[in-house]
Design a protein around this motif. Structure first.
Motif, short mmCIF file in Angstrom:
data_model
loop_
_atom_site.label_atom_id
_atom_site.label_comp_id
_atom_site.label_asym_id
_atom_site.label_seq_id
_atom_site.Cartn_x
_atom_site.Cartn_y
_atom_site.Cartn_z
N THR A 364 -53.66 105.95 20.02
CA THR A 364 -55.11 105.77 20.10
C THR A 364 -55.54 104.99 21.33
O THR A 364 -56.72 104.97 21.69
CB THR A 364 -55.63 105.03 18.85
OG1 THR A 364 -55.01 103.73 18.78
CG2 THR A 364 -55.31 105.81 17.58
N GLY A 365 -54.57 104.33 21.98
CA GLY A 365 -54.89 103.58 23.18
C GLY A 365 -55.25 102.13 22.94
O GLY A 365 -55.64 101.41 23.87
N SER A 366 -55.12 101.64 21.70
CA SER A 366 -55.46 100.24 21.42
C SER A 366 -54.39 99.27 21.92
O SER A 366 -54.66 98.09 22.09
CB SER A 366 -55.72 100.03 19.92
OG SER A 366 -54.60 100.42 19.17
N ILE A 367 -53.17 99.78 22.14
CA ILE A 367 -52.14 98.99 22.81
C ILE A 367 -52.11 99.43 24.27
O ILE A 367 -51.91 100.61 24.58
CB ILE A 367 -50.76 99.19 22.16
CG1 ILE A 367 -50.67 98.47 20.82
CG2 ILE A 367 -49.65 98.67 23.08
CD1 ILE A 367 -49.33 98.62 20.12
N LEU A 368 -52.31 98.45 25.17
CA LEU A 368 -52.32 98.76 26.60
C LEU A 368 -50.97 98.50 27.26
O LEU A 368 -50.61 99.19 28.20
CB LEU A 368 -53.40 97.93 27.30
CG LEU A 368 -54.85 98.22 26.87
CD1 LEU A 368 -55.80 97.23 27.52
CD2 LEU A 368 -55.23 99.65 27.22
N LEU A 369 -50.25 97.49 26.77
CA LEU A 369 -48.97 97.11 27.37
C LEU A 369 -47.89 97.12 26.30
O LEU A 369 -48.07 96.53 25.23
CB LEU A 369 -49.06 95.70 27.98
CG LEU A 369 -50.04 95.52 29.16
CD1 LEU A 369 -50.28 94.05 29.42
CD2 LEU A 369 -49.48 96.20 30.41
N VAL A 370 -46.77 97.77 26.59
CA VAL A 370 -45.68 97.83 25.62
C VAL A 370 -44.35 97.67 26.33
O VAL A 370 -44.14 98.18 27.44
CB VAL A 370 -45.72 99.16 24.82
CG1 VAL A 370 -45.52 100.36 25.74
CG2 VAL A 370 -44.66 99.17 23.71
N VAL A 371 -43.46 96.92 25.71
CA VAL A 371 -42.08 96.79 26.16
C VAL A 371 -41.20 97.43 25.10
O VAL A 371 -41.44 97.25 23.90
CB VAL A 371 -41.69 95.30 26.34
CG1 VAL A 371 -40.22 95.18 26.75
CG2 VAL A 371 -42.58 94.64 27.39
N GLY A 372 -40.20 98.16 25.51
CA GLY A 372 -39.35 98.80 24.52
C GLY A 372 -38.03 99.25 25.07
O GLY A 372 -37.73 99.11 26.26
N THR A 373 -37.24 99.80 24.16
CA THR A 373 -35.94 100.38 24.52
C THR A 373 -36.14 101.89 24.68
O THR A 373 -37.26 102.36 24.90
CB THR A 373 -34.92 100.10 23.42
OG1 THR A 373 -35.42 100.65 22.18
CG2 THR A 373 -34.69 98.61 23.23
N GLN A 374 -35.07 102.64 24.50
CA GLN A 374 -35.18 104.10 24.59
C GLN A 374 -36.04 104.66 23.46
O GLN A 374 -36.37 105.85 23.48
CB GLN A 374 -33.80 104.73 24.54
CG GLN A 374 -32.96 104.42 25.77
CD GLN A 374 -31.67 105.20 25.80
OE1 GLN A 374 -31.66 106.42 25.72
NE2 GLN A 374 -30.56 104.48 25.90
N ALA A 375 -36.42 103.80 22.50
CA ALA A 375 -37.35 104.24 21.46
C ALA A 375 -38.65 104.75 22.08
O ALA A 375 -39.35 105.58 21.49
CB ALA A 375 -37.65 103.09 20.50
N LEU A 376 -38.98 104.28 23.28
CA LEU A 376 -40.21 104.71 23.95
C LEU A 376 -40.20 106.19 24.30
O LEU A 376 -41.26 106.80 24.48
CB LEU A 376 -40.43 103.90 25.23
CG LEU A 376 -40.80 102.41 25.05
CD1 LEU A 376 -40.84 101.71 26.38
CD2 LEU A 376 -42.15 102.29 24.35
N ILE A 377 -39.00 106.78 24.45
CA ILE A 377 -38.95 108.20 24.82
C ILE A 377 -38.68 109.08 23.60
O ILE A 377 -38.40 110.27 23.73
CB ILE A 377 -37.88 108.47 25.91
CG1 ILE A 377 -36.47 108.10 25.43
CG2 ILE A 377 -38.21 107.75 27.20
CD1 ILE A 377 -35.38 108.42 26.43
N GLY A 378 -38.75 108.50 22.41
CA GLY A 378 -38.57 109.28 21.18
C GLY A 378 -39.68 110.30 20.99
O GLY A 378 -40.80 110.14 21.48
N ASP A 379 -39.39 111.34 20.26
CA ASP A 379 -40.34 112.43 20.05
C ASP A 379 -41.62 111.96 19.34
O ASP A 379 -42.69 112.56 19.52
CB ASP A 379 -39.70 113.56 19.24
CG ASP A 379 -38.59 114.26 20.01
OD1 ASP A 379 -38.62 114.19 21.26
OD2 ASP A 379 -37.70 114.85 19.36
N ARG A 380 -41.51 110.90 18.54
CA ARG A 380 -42.67 110.46 17.75
C ARG A 380 -43.60 109.54 18.51
O ARG A 380 -44.66 109.16 18.01
CB ARG A 380 -42.18 109.76 16.49
CG ARG A 380 -41.37 110.66 15.53
CD ARG A 380 -40.78 109.86 14.39
NE ARG A 380 -41.82 109.20 13.59
CZ ARG A 380 -41.59 108.23 12.73
NH1 ARG A 380 -40.35 107.78 12.56
NH2 ARG A 380 -42.58 107.69 12.03
#
Length: 690
Positions: A364-380
């Motif tokens: 929805t765009g309510s999070i502007l900044l995110v840090v993550g692992t390879q979970a960021l490239i997951g299909d979901r």
């Protein structure tokens, strides 16, 4: 070739499994698989690691004590002593004789039938008139087998595989299957670059008629390795020219407020890198830039500026780290930096219980900044409008993973960072058309870390220095050794044992950190160490990157000879991040010349690029570049430093091919396309090649 093999293998092709070849049963097939060989084509690519010159056969009567020679003679006898477990094979040439000695090799006796000619190669030992050779390479001449002389290939082995078996197998396989292979390189390019055909190069890499042929073979195969990787990377970095990128705001209000909030000024190196990135961010074409900077040079600040430029433009920004611990550490760092600006940062890892909530907020765009692992490239995971992607520790991610993350947005700007610098030309080849920026120099007041190599008998000196530092109010790391290989469980046990032993000594507060701990516990321990509630952190190599505790001034690395140069440099970079002098102790009794040279390099050099070049020189490209993580087969014959000219030429050819035919769909490039795609472990994302 033996007649019995011809009838059984007449219909075989290079793509068939080696198990179809007579003499390769289940055991040998598994041993070959350990060498990366499943098919005949794999076998053709199992290069000799050297060639021995057996072009000269020395008469037995001329052989000197201690001389490495090739000799021949008629087999007189083969006797096995079951008590001493020794096989003695005597050959004779004229009036001179030699005894070949094989230990624990009763099974070899049947190969040495009296009356046949045998050729032995090895180091001779002469005692009076008695001439012997222990465990020589050998060939027994029969009616259907010619001797293998000249430049003889010496192959890597696995399990019970013997050199004589590999040489005989290759002598049967290579001449049969190499000519069946197609040449993916168009003939005009071969002629332009002065290259022989690939089938001829493969044949001569195994069985060169002379030294010139071997060199011509190597030239072609090295060129192929560079070209294949360069083409694969270029294909994955292509951007559809009809889809515009996003324009960011590198001079926006958040960027200005962040710069004003910093308690220090940017270094000249940081300013130069940021100027280059700002230029890219203002362009309508997507940025693709590699940021190289030594440990502690201030790359994180540049990453934050880049992400804020996206937020200022109304876009989202993502920061991807290679492990959960590093993602958590970077999340804490970003939170501390951005809290004065009133900005929050989300953390998304594979085990996060808030993952579903965060995924919805990203969509929805309510999070502007995110840090993550390879979970960021997951299909979901979906973003509303991803504008900037920062990838930390580039060498741990592959080009495929970066490509997948970039596809989460409409061609977002991408900044990839590494503290493991590599020579520029090699970076351009492996990382594709990324522009390269370097953050040179250290922040003001920061000094190089003093590095001291101590033997095990002197290791108490290191711990006495650590205790003295703790009494001064400083902190320290102790990195446990690699035990039983780079295995998380054995490293964890080593760390636990080391920490328990240190806790018995009064005067310091000991903390423990390893990869088998729960994420919450790891975060808690790191926060306690950062707050100064722990004096000495005993840890595995999970502290290699991303951990920033300015008060830590001491680093002790146990069994330091087991680590590579890049890893040692990363570990050393955990200290000396504040104004106080710092020291790194390397505890080791190196058992090899290469290990000793690595430690000497660590003591002599402090600059990451110099150490990276030393690493390449000492152990070749291998996994230094994380080629397996790139999803690409690594370098086998090529050496990026020694073969720099070929590297540059291959990269130039790759760029020209992709410029003229971006998808490699022209008829003359069909074989090249298939060859490049075969280099990928699991293919290129379909959206990239469409």
């Amino acid at each position: 070739m033996a007649k019995s093999r011809t009838t059984h293998s007449v219909l075989l092709g290079p793509g068939d499994m080696v198990t179809k070849w007579p003499g390769i049963g289940e055991t040998r097939a598994l041993e070959l698989e350990n060498l990366g060989v499943k098919t005949f084509e794999d076998l053709l690519g199992l290069w000799p690691h050297r060639h021995e010159d057996r072009s000269v056969i020395t008469p037995l009567w001329m052989v000197q004590d201690g001389e490495s020679v090739t000799v021949q003679g008629i087999i007189q006898s083969a006797h096995y002593d079951p008590v001493k477990k020794i096989l003695r094979v005597q050959i004779q040439e004229g009036h001179a004789s030699l005894t070949a000695i094989f230990f624990h090799a009763s099974w070899l006796k049947r190969q040495f039938e009296p009356g046949y000619k045998a050729i032995f190669s090895g180091k001779a030992e002469r005692r009076g008139h008695q001439l012997s050779m222990a465990h020589p390479d050998f060939q027994v001449m029969t009616e259907d087998r010619e001797p293998l002389l000249g430049l003889v290939p010496i192959y890597p082995l696995s399990g019970s595989l013997k050199q004589v078996f590999m040489q005989r197998l290759m002598r049967d396989i290579v001449p049969r299957f190499a000519p069946q292979l197609s040449d993916p390189l168009p003939r005009p390019i071969q002629e332009q670059e002065g290259l022989i055909s690939r089938p001829e190069a493969i044949l001569h890499q195994h069985f060169p008629p002379n030294a010139l042929a071997l060199e011509a073979s190597r030239k072609r195969l090295v060129f192929d390795e560079f070209l294949r990787i360069a083409l694969a990377v270029l294909l994955m970095h292509q951007v559809d020219p009809h889809v515009p990128g996003m324009v960011q705001k590198p001079d926006g209000p958040l960027v200005q407020r962040f710069l004003a909030s910093l308690p220090f000024s940017l270094t000249e190196g940081q300013k130069k890198a940021w100027d280059e990135i700002q230029h890219d961010l203002r362009q309508p074409t997507p940025m693709a830039r590699l940021l190289q900077g030594d440990v502690g040079s201030g790359k994180t600040v540049i990453a934050i500026l880049t992400m804020l430029a996206a937020v200022d433009a109304g876009h989202q920004a993502a920061f991807m780290a290679p492990t959960e611990l590093l993602a958590e550490q970077q999340w804490l760092v970003l939170q501390n930096f951005l809290r004065p600006l009133g900005l929050s940062v989300a953390l998304l890892t594979g085990k996060d219980r808030h993952a579903d909530t965060y995924r919805e907020a990203l969509k929805t765009g309510s999070i502007l900044l995110v840090v993550g692992t390879q979970a960021l490239i997951g299909d979901r995971v979906e973003f509303k409008r991803l504008g900037v992607v920062v990838v930390d520790e580039q060498h741990r991610f592959g080009v495929k993973q970066r490509a997948r993350l970039s596809l989460k947005g409409e061609y977002p700007d991408m900044l990839v960072m590494t503290a493991t610098p590599i020579p520029r030309t090699l970076a351009l080849t492996v990382y594709g058309d990324l522009q390269v920026s370097e953050v040179r120099g250290l922040p003001p007041g920061r000094k190089p870390v003093e590095t001291i190599h101590l033997s095990h008998k002197d290791r108490r000196i290191a711990y006495q220095r650590v205790m003295a530092a703790v009494k001064r109010g400083e902190q320290a790391y102790v990195v446990c050794p690699l035990v039983g290989g780079d295995d998380e469980e054995t490293q964890a046990k080593a760390a636990v044992d080391l920490a328990e032993g240190m806790k018995k000594i009064p005067g310091w507060r000991i903390g423990l950190l390893h990869g088998k701990m729960h994420s919450k516990d790891k975060t808690r321990i790191m926060e306690q160490f950062r707050q100064g509630d722990i004096d000495v952190l005993v840890a595995t190599t999970i502290v290699e990157v991303g951990v920033d505790v300015p008060n830590a001034t001491m680093m002790v690395i146990e069994e330091a000879d087991r680590f590579g140069l890049a890893q040692l440099h990363q570990l050393r970079g955990r200290v000396g991040r504040g104004p106080k002098p710092a020291t790194c102790f390397l505890i080791a009794d190196p058992k090899t010349d290469q290990a000793r040279e690595r430690l000497e390099a660590m003591v002599r050099f402090h600059e990451g690029l110099k150490l990276a070049e030393e690493d390449l020189r000492l152990r070749g490209p291998g996994e230094i570049l994380g080629m397996r993580q790139h999803g690409l087969t690594g370098f086998q014959l090529a050496h990026p430093l020694k073969d720099l000219d070929l590297l540059q030429r291959a990269r130039g050819v790759a760029r020209e091919i992709v410029r003229s035919d971006p998808q490699l769909v022209q008829p003359e490039h069909q074989a090249l396309r298939t060859w490049v795609l075969d280099a990928m472990d699991d293919g290129i994302p379909s959206q990239v090649l469409h």
